[in-house]
Motif scaffolding. Structure first.
Motif, short mmCIF file in Angstrom:
data_model
loop_
_atom_site.label_atom_id
_atom_site.label_comp_id
_atom_site.label_asym_id
_atom_site.label_seq_id
_atom_site.Cartn_x
_atom_site.Cartn_y
_atom_site.Cartn_z
N MET A 104 42.53 95.31 67.44
CA MET A 104 41.73 95.29 66.23
C MET A 104 42.33 94.32 65.22
SD MET A 104 40.69 99.30 65.72
CE MET A 104 40.06 100.23 67.12
N LYS A 105 41.54 93.95 64.24
CA LYS A 105 41.99 93.04 63.19
C LYS A 105 42.06 93.82 61.88
CE LYS A 105 38.59 90.40 64.48
NZ LYS A 105 37.58 89.33 64.60
N PHE A 106 43.05 93.47 61.06
CA PHE A 106 43.33 94.25 59.86
C PHE A 106 43.16 93.41 58.60
CE2 PHE A 106 45.98 96.06 63.25
CZ PHE A 106 45.38 97.31 63.32
N ALA A 107 42.60 94.05 57.58
CA ALA A 107 42.43 93.45 56.27
C ALA A 107 42.84 94.47 55.22
CB ALA A 107 40.97 93.02 56.05
N PHE A 108 43.02 94.00 54.00
CA PHE A 108 43.19 94.92 52.88
C PHE A 108 42.31 94.46 51.74
CE2 PHE A 108 46.54 91.78 52.10
CZ PHE A 108 46.40 91.50 50.74
N SER A 109 41.97 95.40 50.88
CA SER A 109 41.11 95.10 49.74
C SER A 109 41.95 94.74 48.52
CB SER A 109 40.25 96.32 49.41
OG SER A 109 39.62 96.17 48.14
N THR A 110 41.47 93.78 47.74
CA THR A 110 42.18 93.42 46.52
C THR A 110 41.99 94.46 45.42
OG1 THR A 110 40.32 92.00 45.84
CG2 THR A 110 42.17 90.94 46.98
N LEU A 111 41.24 95.52 45.70
CA LEU A 111 41.23 96.67 44.79
C LEU A 111 42.64 97.25 44.66
CD1 LEU A 111 39.29 98.55 43.15
CD2 LEU A 111 39.18 100.00 45.18
N GLY A 112 43.46 97.02 45.67
CA GLY A 112 44.82 97.53 45.66
C GLY A 112 45.81 96.67 44.92
N VAL A 113 45.40 95.45 44.54
CA VAL A 113 46.29 94.53 43.80
C VAL A 113 45.48 93.94 42.65
CG1 VAL A 113 47.97 93.98 45.60
CG2 VAL A 113 45.77 92.79 45.59
N PRO A 114 45.12 94.76 41.67
CA PRO A 114 44.19 94.33 40.62
C PRO A 114 44.64 93.06 39.91
CG PRO A 114 44.62 96.69 40.46
CD PRO A 114 45.59 96.14 41.47
N GLY A 115 43.73 92.08 39.86
CA GLY A 115 43.97 90.86 39.11
C GLY A 115 44.93 89.88 39.73
N LEU A 116 45.43 90.15 40.93
CA LEU A 116 46.42 89.27 41.55
C LEU A 116 45.80 87.91 41.86
CD1 LEU A 116 49.41 89.51 42.53
CD2 LEU A 116 48.48 89.83 44.83
N PRO A 117 46.44 86.81 41.48
CA PRO A 117 45.89 85.49 41.77
C PRO A 117 45.69 85.27 43.26
CG PRO A 117 47.65 85.34 40.14
CD PRO A 117 47.67 86.74 40.67
N VAL A 118 44.69 84.48 43.60
CA VAL A 118 44.33 84.27 45.00
C VAL A 118 45.51 83.74 45.83
CG1 VAL A 118 42.90 82.86 46.54
CG2 VAL A 118 41.86 84.06 44.62
N PRO A 119 46.29 82.77 45.37
CA PRO A 119 47.40 82.31 46.22
C PRO A 119 48.38 83.43 46.56
CG PRO A 119 46.98 80.73 44.47
CD PRO A 119 46.16 81.94 44.15
N GLU A 120 48.59 84.36 45.64
CA GLU A 120 49.50 85.47 45.90
C GLU A 120 48.88 86.48 46.86
OE1 GLU A 120 51.52 87.08 42.40
OE2 GLU A 120 51.00 85.23 41.33
N VAL A 121 47.57 86.68 46.77
CA VAL A 121 46.87 87.56 47.71
C VAL A 121 47.00 87.01 49.12
CG1 VAL A 121 44.59 88.37 48.44
CG2 VAL A 121 45.22 88.46 46.02
N VAL A 122 46.77 85.73 49.27
CA VAL A 122 46.84 85.09 50.58
C VAL A 122 48.26 85.17 51.15
CG1 VAL A 122 46.62 82.88 51.78
CG2 VAL A 122 44.89 83.57 50.12
N ALA A 123 49.25 84.90 50.30
CA ALA A 123 50.64 84.95 50.76
C ALA A 123 51.02 86.36 51.18
CB ALA A 123 51.57 84.45 49.65
N LEU A 124 50.51 87.34 50.45
CA LEU A 124 50.79 88.75 50.77
C LEU A 124 50.20 89.13 52.12
CD1 LEU A 124 52.09 91.30 49.57
CD2 LEU A 124 49.89 91.78 48.46
N ALA A 125 48.97 88.71 52.37
CA ALA A 125 48.32 89.00 53.64
C ALA A 125 49.09 88.38 54.80
CB ALA A 125 46.88 88.50 53.63
N ALA A 126 49.48 87.13 54.64
CA ALA A 126 50.20 86.45 55.71
C ALA A 126 51.55 87.10 55.98
CB ALA A 126 50.38 84.97 55.34
N ALA A 127 52.28 87.45 54.92
CA ALA A 127 53.61 88.03 55.08
C ALA A 127 53.56 89.41 55.72
CB ALA A 127 54.30 88.11 53.72
N ALA A 128 52.49 90.18 55.45
CA ALA A 128 52.39 91.55 55.94
C ALA A 128 51.66 91.65 57.28
CB ALA A 128 51.70 92.43 54.90
N GLY A 129 51.21 90.52 57.82
CA GLY A 129 50.60 90.51 59.14
C GLY A 129 49.14 90.92 59.17
N TYR A 130 48.42 90.68 58.08
CA TYR A 130 46.99 90.99 58.03
C TYR A 130 46.20 89.72 58.33
CZ TYR A 130 47.92 95.61 56.09
OH TYR A 130 48.34 96.91 55.92
N GLN A 131 45.10 89.88 59.06
CA GLN A 131 44.27 88.73 59.42
C GLN A 131 43.19 88.42 58.38
OE1 GLN A 131 44.60 91.41 61.80
NE2 GLN A 131 46.40 90.39 62.65
#
Length: 263
Positions: free
Chosen positions: A1-28
């Motif tokens: 399966m493929k995993f994602a997370f919602s930015t509801l969990g990181v309110p207001g976080l800038p897009v570059p930081e969201v992307v970096a977080l996904a990559a570092a935590a192994g989310y697709q």
């Protein structure tokens, strides 16, 4: 399966930081909350949209969904819901290359039968525009249509491949519907599944996956191997909850363990 997370969990976080977080935590992928409080919403311009696309593309992370707040069963006027809200959300998803948008029922201001008919009519009208955009409209199991059976009363009459379901496992559980029953009625329409965990029906403060009472393993065992699973951690509504970034890797590993155990 493929995993994602919602930015509801990181309110207001800038897009570059969201992307970096996904990559570092192994989310697709990432489910982008589309609200004026957030960096991405229907009011942003062409250059901003292109910058978002570029950030995700360079990291190899997918934008799974643009999660909006359109309420398709509300008693508001059709034209306002369809043209001022729903179509704008579809255009944003098209520009971002997202395959889905999320909409809510929001029919609590109507008789249930009227709410069903209103939602089905609007989703049916929007389906061809969605097809032109290459985007699927997903009705979340939520509020007035909390269970799979509730959502299916709307989706069945629509009968269009560009209109489907988003299974929020907390809401179907809170509605008293067993996972197998939810999946049975949602499967013909299912886009993907949102997971989360909570302490009880009375305390829905978000917890780390596996720390609460929701039957996540039972739900995951029902899904196809190529399904998307998105962790919707409701930090925006519960500021006292633990911060999501430190939980993401362990959350993904917990889901992978449940999947492996269920196979």
């Amino acid at each position: 399966m493929k995993f994602a997370f919602s930015t509801l969990g990181v309110p207001g976080l800038p897009v570059p930081e969201v992307v970096a977080l996904a990559a570092a935590a192994g989310y697709q992928g990432v489910e982008l909350r589309a609200h004026p409080e957030e960096p991405v919403h229907p009011g942003i311009g062409t250059a901003e949209r292109a910058a978002v696309v570029d950030e995700f593309k360079r990291a190899g992370i997918e934008i799974l969904t643009v999660a909006g707040y359109v309420r398709v069963a509300t008693a508001d006027a059709d034209e306002a819901v369809l043209h001022q809200e729903l179509e704008q959300l579809l255009l944003l998803a098209r520009d971002l290359g997202a395959p889905n948008i999320r909409v809510f029922p929001g029919g609590g201001d109507q008789d249930p039968a009227d709410a069903d008919a209103t939602a089905a009519r609007r989703l049916g009208r929007a389906a061809e525009f969605a097809a032109d955009c290459g985007v699927r409209i997903l009705l979340e199991t939520h509020d007035s249509h909390r269970t799979g059976a509730d959502a299916a009363r709307v989706l069945g009459p629509v009968g269009h491949p560009q209109v489907g379901a988003l299974w929020d496992v907390m809401h179907t559980w809170l509605g008293g519907e067993a996972p197998a029953a939810s999946h049975a009625v949602l499967a013909p329409h299912l886009g993907y599944t949102q997971v989360k965990d909570i302490a009880s029906a009375q305390d829905t403060t978000p917890l780390a996956l596996g720390a609460g009472v929701l039957p996540l393993g039972e739900c995951l065992a029902l899904l196809d191997d190529d399904s998307w699973v998105c962790w919707e951690y409701e930090k925006r509504w519960y500021p006292q909850a633990d911060d999501l970034p430190g939980l993401l890797t362990a959350g993904r590993e917990h889901l992978e363990g449940l999947i492996a155990g269920g196979r």
